[in-house]
Design a protein around this motif. Structure first.
Motif, PDB file in Angstrom:
ATOM      1  N   UNK A 169       1.025  -0.984   0.257  1.00  0.00           N
ATOM      2  CA  UNK A 169      -0.332   0.212  -0.138  1.00  0.00           C
ATOM      3  C   UNK A 169       0.483   1.212   0.018  1.00  0.00           C
ATOM      4  N   UNK A 170       1.703   1.438  -1.017  1.00  0.00           N
ATOM      5  CA  UNK A 170       2.464   2.689  -0.793  1.00  0.00           C
ATOM      6  C   UNK A 170       1.452   4.019  -1.263  1.00  0.00           C
ATOM      7  N   UNK A 171       0.751   4.105  -1.129  1.00  0.00           N
ATOM      8  CA  UNK A 171       0.097   5.106  -0.689  1.00  0.00           C
ATOM      9  C   UNK A 171      -0.016   5.315   0.641  1.00  0.00           C
ATOM     10  N   UNK A 172       0.648   4.571   1.271  1.00  0.00           N
ATOM     11  CA  UNK A 172       0.047   4.874   3.001  1.00  0.00           C
ATOM     12  C   UNK A 172       1.267   4.723   3.858  1.00  0.00           C
ATOM     13  N   UNK A 173       2.122   4.425   3.231  1.00  0.00           N
ATOM     14  CA  UNK A 173       3.823   4.533   3.749  1.00  0.00           C
ATOM     15  C   UNK A 173       4.217   5.036   4.451  1.00  0.00           C
ATOM     16  N   UNK A 174       3.644   6.324   4.738  1.00  0.00           N
ATOM     17  CA  UNK A 174       4.441   7.314   5.066  1.00  0.00           C
ATOM     18  C   UNK A 174       3.289   7.569   6.555  1.00  0.00           C
ATOM     19  N   UNK A 175       1.833   7.310   6.333  1.00  0.00           N
ATOM     20  CA  UNK A 175       1.453   7.458   7.668  1.00  0.00           C
ATOM     21  C   UNK A 175       0.926   5.655   7.804  1.00  0.00           C
ATOM     22  N   UNK A 176       1.539   4.782   7.874  1.00  0.00           N
ATOM     23  CA  UNK A 176       1.973   3.246   7.848  1.00  0.00           C
ATOM     24  C   UNK A 176       3.405   3.146   9.511  1.00  0.00           C
ATOM     25  N   UNK A 177       4.909   4.662   8.914  1.00  0.00           N
ATOM     26  CA  UNK A 177       5.539   4.547   9.564  1.00  0.00           C
ATOM     27  C   UNK A 177       5.547   5.379  10.343  1.00  0.00           C
ATOM     28  N   UNK A 178       4.144   6.368  10.332  1.00  0.00           N
ATOM     29  CA  UNK A 178       4.100   7.263  11.759  1.00  0.00           C
ATOM     30  C   UNK A 178       3.606   6.417  12.336  1.00  0.00           C
ATOM     31  N   UNK A 179       2.220   5.607  12.040  1.00  0.00           N
ATOM     32  CA  UNK A 179       1.706   4.874  13.388  1.00  0.00           C
ATOM     33  C   UNK A 179       2.688   4.290  13.908  1.00  0.00           C
ATOM     34  N   UNK A 180       3.758   3.153  13.060  1.00  0.00           N
ATOM     35  CA  UNK A 180       4.515   2.783  13.834  1.00  0.00           C
ATOM     36  C   UNK A 180       5.431   3.006  15.427  1.00  0.00           C
ATOM     37  N   UNK A 181       5.783   4.474  15.030  1.00  0.00           N
ATOM     38  CA  UNK A 181       6.371   5.133  15.771  1.00  0.00           C
ATOM     39  C   UNK A 181       5.724   5.052  16.658  1.00  0.00           C
ATOM     40  N   UNK A 182       4.747   5.786  16.909  1.00  0.00           N
ATOM     41  CA  UNK A 182       3.552   6.214  17.865  1.00  0.00           C
ATOM     42  C   UNK A 182       3.959   4.987  18.260  1.00  0.00           C
TER      43      UNK A 182
END
Length: 223
Positions: free
Chosen positions: A169-182
Motif C-alpha cells: 500500500x505505497x500510498x499509505x507508507x508514510x502514514x503506516x511508518x508514523x503509526x508504528x513510531x507512535x
C-alpha cells in the motif's frame, strides 16, 4: 591582507587606516572560516572529554589528592549520575529494545481484528489511552493479515509491519511508518498516550480497510 593594529598595508605599500571595530570584525570573520576548524572535536567528543575529565577528578579525589574521602565519594557519585543520564539519553530506556522483540502482539494468543477493535473501543471509552493505542495497532496489523497483505508471523514488530504493508500500500507508507513510531513510543518508550494518538490509528485502520493493494508485476512480464 595583514592587520597591524589599525593600519592595513595594501599591495602597493600605501597604508590605509582601518577603524578598530572593522579590523576586529574582519579578524573574527576570518577565524570563523571552516578551514580553521576542520579538525576541531565534535560536540559529542567534547562532552565525552568533559565526562572523562570529571571521572579523573573524582578518582583523584578518592585517592586523597588534597580532598577528603567523603568529598571524593560525593564527586564520584555525581559523575556517575551524569554518565548514567548521558547513556540513558543516548540509548533510551534500557528495556525498550528487549520489549519490542515481543512484537505488536506480545505474548497474547491469536485474536481477530474485530476483537482487537472492540477492546480498543472499550479502553478508549474508559479513557485508558495507552491500552486503546496498543489494541488499535494490533487490530490494524491483524486486519492486514486477514486480508493477506501481511503474512501471519509471530514476533513481527510495528516497524516491520509498517514497512511490509507499505510495499503493498505505497500510498499509505508514510502514514503506516508514523503509526508504528507512535505505537513504539507509547507502548515501549514511556510516551503518554492520548485520544489524538488513538484516533490517528483508528482512522488509519478504517482507511486501510478500503485501500486497494498495488500488485507487484509478474516476473518476466512486459516492461
Amino acid at each position: 591582507m595583514p592587520i597591524r593594529g589599525e593600519i592595513v598595508v595594501i599591495a602597493g605599500g600605501a597604508p590605509v587606516t582601518t577603524p578598530r571595530d572593522a579590523a576586529r570584525d574582519a579578524a573574527r570573520d576570518e577565524l570563523l572560516k571552516a578551514d580553521y576548524h576542520r579538525h576541531d572535536p565534535s560536540l559529542q567528543e567534547r562532552v565525552i572529554d568533559w565526562i572523562m575529565d570529571r571521572i579523573d577528578d573524582a578518582l583523584s579525589a578518592l585517592a586523597g589528592d588534597g580532598t577528603s574521602g567523603a568529598t571524593g565519594l560525593v564527586l564520584f557519585l555525581l559523575v556517575a549520575a551524569v554518565v548514567g543520564a548521558a547513556l540513558w539519553w543516548r540509548l533510551g530506556a534500557p528495556k525498550r529494545a528487549a520489549r519490542t522483540d515481543l512484537g505488536v502482539f506480545g505474548d497474547i494468543g491469536p485474536r481477530s481484528a474485530a476483537e482487537h477493535r472492540a477492546d480498543a473501543e472499550r479502553h478508549a471509552a474508559a479513557g485508558r489511552w495507552t491500552e486503546a493505542v496498543r489494541e488499535q495497532m494490533r487490530a490494524l496489523v491483524r486486519g492486514l493479515e486477514e486480508r493477506t497483505l501481511l503474512d501471519t508471523r509471530p514476533g513481527r514488530t510495528a516497524d516491520e509491519a509498517a514497512a511490509e504493508a507499505g510495499r503493498a500500500l505505497p500510498g499509505h507508507a508514510a502514514e503506516l511508518a508514523a503509526a508504528a513510531r507512535a505505537f513504539d513510543d507509547i507502548a515501549y518508550g514511556e510516551r503518554t498516550a492520548d485520544q489524538a494518538a488513538y484516533q490517528l490509528l483508528r482512522d488509519l485502520d478504517r482507511t486501510l480497510e478500503r485501500a486497494r493493494p498495488v500488485l507487484a508485476p509478474a516476473a518476466g512480464g512486459a516492461a
